[in-house]
Design an enzyme around this catalytic site. Structure first.
Site, PDB file in Angstrom:
ATOM      1  N   ARG A   1     -74.094  34.249 -68.869  1.00 40.49           N
ATOM      2  CA  ARG A   1     -73.505  34.781 -67.637  1.00 40.49           C
ATOM      3  C   ARG A   1     -73.948  36.209 -67.369  1.00 40.49           C
ATOM      4  O   ARG A   1     -73.542  36.794 -66.357  1.00 40.49           O
ATOM      5  CB  ARG A   1     -71.989  34.763 -67.768  1.00 40.49           C
ATOM      6  CG  ARG A   1     -71.314  33.669 -66.946  1.00 40.49           C
ATOM      7  CD  ARG A   1     -69.840  33.757 -67.233  1.00 40.49           C
ATOM      8  NE  ARG A   1     -68.967  33.151 -66.306  1.00 40.49           N
ATOM      9  CZ  ARG A   1     -68.433  31.936 -66.435  1.00 40.49           C
ATOM     10  NH1 ARG A   1     -68.808  31.158 -67.407  1.00 40.49           N
ATOM     11  NH2 ARG A   1     -67.558  31.506 -65.569  1.00 40.49           N
TER      12      ARG A   1
ATOM     13  N   ARG B   1     -57.741  22.778 -58.043  1.00 34.54           N
ATOM     14  CA  ARG B   1     -57.627  22.531 -59.490  1.00 34.54           C
ATOM     15  C   ARG B   1     -56.422  23.291 -60.044  1.00 34.54           C
ATOM     16  O   ARG B   1     -55.739  22.811 -60.935  1.00 34.54           O
ATOM     17  CB  ARG B   1     -58.913  22.960 -60.203  1.00 34.54           C
ATOM     18  CG  ARG B   1     -58.876  22.652 -61.694  1.00 34.54           C
ATOM     19  CD  ARG B   1     -60.201  22.885 -62.375  1.00 34.54           C
ATOM     20  NE  ARG B   1     -60.582  24.291 -62.371  1.00 34.54           N
ATOM     21  CZ  ARG B   1     -61.719  24.753 -62.858  1.00 34.54           C
ATOM     22  NH1 ARG B   1     -62.604  23.927 -63.379  1.00 34.54           N
ATOM     23  NH2 ARG B   1     -61.996  26.038 -62.825  1.00 34.54           N
TER      24      ARG B   1
ATOM     25  N   ARG C   1     -63.419  36.571 -59.497  1.00 32.21           N
ATOM     26  CA  ARG C   1     -64.374  35.800 -60.317  1.00 32.21           C
ATOM     27  C   ARG C   1     -65.693  35.612 -59.561  1.00 32.21           C
ATOM     28  O   ARG C   1     -66.766  35.686 -60.148  1.00 32.21           O
ATOM     29  CB  ARG C   1     -63.772  34.444 -60.689  1.00 32.21           C
ATOM     30  CG  ARG C   1     -62.675  34.565 -61.728  1.00 32.21           C
ATOM     31  CD  ARG C   1     -61.807  33.321 -61.769  1.00 32.21           C
ATOM     32  NE  ARG C   1     -62.529  32.156 -62.250  1.00 32.21           N
ATOM     33  CZ  ARG C   1     -62.072  30.901 -62.136  1.00 32.21           C
ATOM     34  NH1 ARG C   1     -60.906  30.673 -61.564  1.00 32.21           N
ATOM     35  NH2 ARG C   1     -62.771  29.902 -62.606  1.00 32.21           N
TER      36      ARG C   1
HETATM   37  P1  B4P Z   1     -65.310  28.837 -66.978  1.00 37.56           P
HETATM   38  O1  B4P Z   1     -64.421  28.032 -67.807  1.00 37.56           O
HETATM   39  O2  B4P Z   1     -66.765  28.744 -67.240  1.00 37.56           O
HETATM   40  O3  B4P Z   1     -64.884  28.358 -65.529  1.00 37.56           O
HETATM   41  P2  B4P Z   1     -65.536  28.073 -64.131  1.00 37.56           P
HETATM   42  O4  B4P Z   1     -66.554  29.094 -63.775  1.00 37.56           O
HETATM   43  O5  B4P Z   1     -64.334  27.943 -63.275  1.00 37.56           O
HETATM   44  O6  B4P Z   1     -66.347  26.729 -64.072  1.00 37.56           O
HETATM   45  P3  B4P Z   1     -65.893  25.228 -64.388  1.00 37.56           P
HETATM   46  O7  B4P Z   1     -67.015  24.620 -65.123  1.00 37.56           O
HETATM   47  O8  B4P Z   1     -64.594  25.173 -65.032  1.00 37.56           O
HETATM   48  O9  B4P Z   1     -65.601  24.534 -62.988  1.00 37.56           O
HETATM   49  P4  B4P Z   1     -66.366  23.343 -62.298  1.00 37.56           P
HETATM   50  O10 B4P Z   1     -67.370  24.115 -61.556  1.00 37.56           O
HETATM   51  O11 B4P Z   1     -66.836  22.203 -63.082  1.00 37.56           O
HETATM   52  O12 B4P Z   1     -64.931  30.401 -67.042  1.00 37.56           O
HETATM   53  C1  B4P Z   1     -63.600  30.897 -67.020  1.00 37.56           C
HETATM   54  C2  B4P Z   1     -63.544  32.372 -67.476  1.00 37.56           C
HETATM   55  O13 B4P Z   1     -63.971  32.478 -68.874  1.00 37.56           O
HETATM   56  C3  B4P Z   1     -64.470  33.369 -66.760  1.00 37.56           C
HETATM   57  O14 B4P Z   1     -63.888  33.865 -65.564  1.00 37.56           O
HETATM   58  C4  B4P Z   1     -64.652  34.464 -67.852  1.00 37.56           C
HETATM   59  O15 B4P Z   1     -63.547  35.347 -67.900  1.00 37.56           O
HETATM   60  C5  B4P Z   1     -64.694  33.687 -69.154  1.00 37.56           C
HETATM   61  N1  B4P Z   1     -66.071  33.345 -69.609  1.00 37.56           N
HETATM   62  C6  B4P Z   1     -66.562  32.073 -69.744  1.00 37.56           C
HETATM   63  N2  B4P Z   1     -67.840  32.109 -70.174  1.00 37.56           N
HETATM   64  C7  B4P Z   1     -68.172  33.428 -70.301  1.00 37.56           C
HETATM   65  C8  B4P Z   1     -69.378  34.111 -70.670  1.00 37.56           C
HETATM   66  N3  B4P Z   1     -70.489  33.443 -71.002  1.00 37.56           N
HETATM   67  N4  B4P Z   1     -69.374  35.477 -70.672  1.00 37.56           N
HETATM   68  C9  B4P Z   1     -68.276  36.157 -70.356  1.00 37.56           C
HETATM   69  N5  B4P Z   1     -67.100  35.579 -69.980  1.00 37.56           N
HETATM   70  C10 B4P Z   1     -67.046  34.229 -69.938  1.00 37.56           C
HETATM   71  O16 B4P Z   1     -65.256  22.634 -61.354  1.00 37.56           O
HETATM   72  C11 B4P Z   1     -64.359  23.283 -60.528  1.00 37.56           C
HETATM   73  C12 B4P Z   1     -63.554  22.280 -59.691  1.00 37.56           C
HETATM   74  O17 B4P Z   1     -64.358  21.717 -58.678  1.00 37.56           O
HETATM   75  C13 B4P Z   1     -62.982  21.117 -60.470  1.00 37.56           C
HETATM   76  O18 B4P Z   1     -61.653  20.901 -60.091  1.00 37.56           O
HETATM   77  C14 B4P Z   1     -63.837  19.916 -60.068  1.00 37.56           C
HETATM   78  O19 B4P Z   1     -63.139  18.708 -60.079  1.00 37.56           O
HETATM   79  C15 B4P Z   1     -64.247  20.306 -58.667  1.00 37.56           C
HETATM   80  N6  B4P Z   1     -65.554  19.729 -58.319  1.00 37.56           N
HETATM   81  C16 B4P Z   1     -66.652  19.675 -59.120  1.00 37.56           C
HETATM   82  N7  B4P Z   1     -67.675  19.074 -58.454  1.00 37.56           N
HETATM   83  C17 B4P Z   1     -67.208  18.788 -57.196  1.00 37.56           C
HETATM   84  C18 B4P Z   1     -67.808  18.165 -56.031  1.00 37.56           C
HETATM   85  N8  B4P Z   1     -69.071  17.746 -56.021  1.00 37.56           N
HETATM   86  N9  B4P Z   1     -67.040  18.049 -54.921  1.00 37.56           N
HETATM   87  C19 B4P Z   1     -65.745  18.454 -54.917  1.00 37.56           C
HETATM   88  N10 B4P Z   1     -65.131  19.030 -55.979  1.00 37.56           N
HETATM   89  C20 B4P Z   1     -65.851  19.199 -57.110  1.00 37.56           C
END
Ligand code: B4P
Length: 190
Positions: free
Chosen positions: A89, A128, A146
């Site tokens: 990231r 979500r 974010r």
């Molecule tokens: P993450 O857990 O990585 O969360 P995210 O960015 O929300 O992505 P996620 O994978 O969960 O969501 P998705 O897009 O699949 O990070 C959370 C926090 O952790 C960060 O803010 C940070 O603080 C920390 N962190 C994590 N990694 C880090 C790193 N490397 N360095 C520093 N800090 C770090 O899905 C989202 C939603 O969309 C779901 O509900 C899904 O059902 C829906 N969705 C997906 N595809 C869809 C589609 N085609 N159409 C409609 N809805 C859809």
């Protein structure tokens, strides 16, 4: 070895598409978000520190996530390959990942970026948040924070892989299956 970086802003569908890829290719899924949430659930010192930052919508320190990924690579020496979801990231994390893989005589095969508009991201994350229990999904202000963190610190990581000719971007809006098909087309080109 297939080592894939799934890239995109929060809510782009990285976690969702990872599940399909694990099933199809038998890869090990490394989601730094999931690993950090695991530490929080276990109440470790690392988890307590990370929770404060994650609830605010800001990134946790590079050294923490790099250490977690390094441990996971060591613990999965016989893997067919990895999906890196939500990591790297920052450019520092991307450099560290290249070094870690090189020390294991491996490398990233490619980065696939899911392109989604800010309005759609906000809508998906709030939806979500109704059921996930994740504090960072429940508050529109934190969601916007974010997305800002992504634009400021994470978006430049795309350039890192573009310089290595390893970057492909696809449309992340549409049916989950359609997006999965686009990802498969990219993987077939490696
Ligand atoms: P993450 O857990 O990585 O969360 P995210 O960015 O929300 O992505 P996620 O994978 O969960 O969501 P998705 O897009 O699949 O990070 C959370 C926090 O952790 C960060 O803010 C940070 O603080 C920390 N962190 C994590 N990694 C880090 C790193 N490397 N360095 C520093 N800090 C770090 O899905 C989202 C939603 O969309 C779901 O509900 C899904 O059902 C829906 N969705 C997906 N595809 C869809 C589609 N085609 N159409 C409609 N809805 C859809």
């Amino acid at each position: 070895m297939l080592n894939l970086v799934l890239f995109g802003p929060p809510g782009a569908g990285k976690g969702t598409q990872s599940q399909n890829l694990i099933e199809k290719f038998g890869l090990i899924h490394l989601s730094t978000g999931d690993l950090l949430r695991g530490e929080i659930t276990q109440g470790t010192e690392l988890g307590i520190e990370a929770k404060k930052l994650m609830d605010e919508g800001v990134l946790v320190p590079d050294s923490v996530v790099i250490g977690m990924i390094s441990n996971k690579l060591d613990a999965n020496k016989d893997a067919k390959g990895f999906i890196f979801d939500g990591f790297p990231r920052t450019v520092a994390q991307a450099e560290a990942l290249d070094n870690l893989l090189e020390s294991k005589e491996s490398a990233i095969s490619g980065m696939i970026a899911l392109e989604v508009t800010d309005a759609e991201l906000e809508q998906r994350l709030l939806k979500r948040g109704e059921t996930s229990g994740r504090p960072d999904d429940a508050n529109p202000e934190v969601i916007r924070k974010r997305i800002k963190e992504y634009n400021d610190k994470t978006a430049p990581v795309a350039g890192f892989y573009k310089n290595q000719n390893k970057f492909t971007s696809i449309n992340g809006i549409g049916a989950v299956e359609e997006i999965f098909d686009s990802i498969n087309t990219v993987i077939a080109s490696y």
